[in-house]
Enzyme design. Sequence first.
Site, mmCIF file in Angstrom:
data_model
loop_
_atom_site.group_PDB
_atom_site.id
_atom_site.type_symbol
_atom_site.label_atom_id
_atom_site.label_comp_id
_atom_site.label_asym_id
_atom_site.label_seq_id
_atom_site.Cartn_x
_atom_site.Cartn_y
_atom_site.Cartn_z
ATOM 1 N N ASP A 37 -14.549 -15.253 2.124
ATOM 2 C CA ASP A 37 -13.988 -14.005 1.423
ATOM 3 C C ASP A 37 -15.445 -13.402 1.640
ATOM 4 O OD1 ASP A 37 -13.610 -11.418 0.153
ATOM 5 O OD2 ASP A 37 -11.756 -11.833 -0.181
ATOM 6 N N ASP A 60 -17.969 -13.901 5.420
ATOM 7 C CA ASP A 60 -18.032 -12.902 6.331
ATOM 8 C C ASP A 60 -17.361 -12.498 8.123
ATOM 9 O OD1 ASP A 60 -18.625 -10.685 7.650
ATOM 10 O OD2 ASP A 60 -20.700 -9.975 7.428
ATOM 11 N N ASN A 87 -6.225 -11.972 6.753
ATOM 12 C CA ASN A 87 -6.313 -11.268 6.012
ATOM 13 C C ASN A 87 -6.730 -10.308 6.140
ATOM 14 O OD1 ASN A 87 -4.034 -10.259 3.611
ATOM 15 N ND2 ASN A 87 -5.917 -11.067 3.310
ATOM 16 N N TYR A 152 -8.810 2.274 12.131
ATOM 17 C CA TYR A 152 -8.001 1.582 10.994
ATOM 18 C C TYR A 152 -7.024 0.836 11.903
ATOM 19 C CZ TYR A 152 -4.890 -0.995 7.934
ATOM 20 O OH TYR A 152 -4.162 -1.464 7.088
#
Length: 265
Positions: A37, A60, A87, A152
């Site tokens: 993360d 990243d 995820n 998105y």
Amino acid sequence: MGRLDDRVAIITGGAQGQGAATARLFLNEGARIVIADVREDEGKALAEELGERACFIRLDVSDEANWQSAIGSITDRWNTIDVLINNAGIVHIAALVEMERKDFQRVLDVNLIGPWLGIKAVAPVMIAQCRGSIVNILSTGALWSMNSTGAYMAAKWGLRGLTKNAAMELGWQGVRVNGVFPGGVNTPFANIGNKSTEEMNKLYVGQTIQRIGEPEEIAEASLFLASDASSYMAGSELTVDGGMTLGVFHDYLPGAPPNASEGQD
């Protein structure tokens, strides 16, 4: 005996919410966990909470060199990579014609390019051992659409196609690739205002299961696809959305719950 005994699992976006729930569940099932993360404080705290079978790596997902460095660190420590949960994700809310290119591009970089780079990075390790499971976390956004989420939706529909292609190209080499399609889930991603569960549930009375989902429920779906329980599945789409995409209730017709219209405001 756990369903992921001695397997090494990378969970991107693993520092909080759905990713953190997946990390905890996988650890309880015997896995060694890599929390990947950009949120360093949260990621390190979770790794410390989980103990010696967990570690944090700042990643990243849109940076290919960062991926290669992470894979080197993981294989140096644990020799193998058995599971990748793609995820990590972001959203940018704006009308399609008002969105700036840089914002559209950033969403694509994290939500689509990131999973591709992850697949590209772990595939050689998994192919060499002729074993591996990659789970792409998509969204009901890859099954329909919603206003002000154009970037998105484009990324998630693209990731859906990438999942199918990767499943085809890697499956015969021992690497299974499948997708999970969450609906509304009670995490900081969906519950931006940090509302109570009761308040959030009111937003979902228009679907068959009249409540918001919990991150642990998505984690269970990822566990199934990561484990040998799904050994004959490749390119599959596992929808965990409380019935959100089944359709819309019409309260003037039989069979609708009495409060269905409340969720259609």
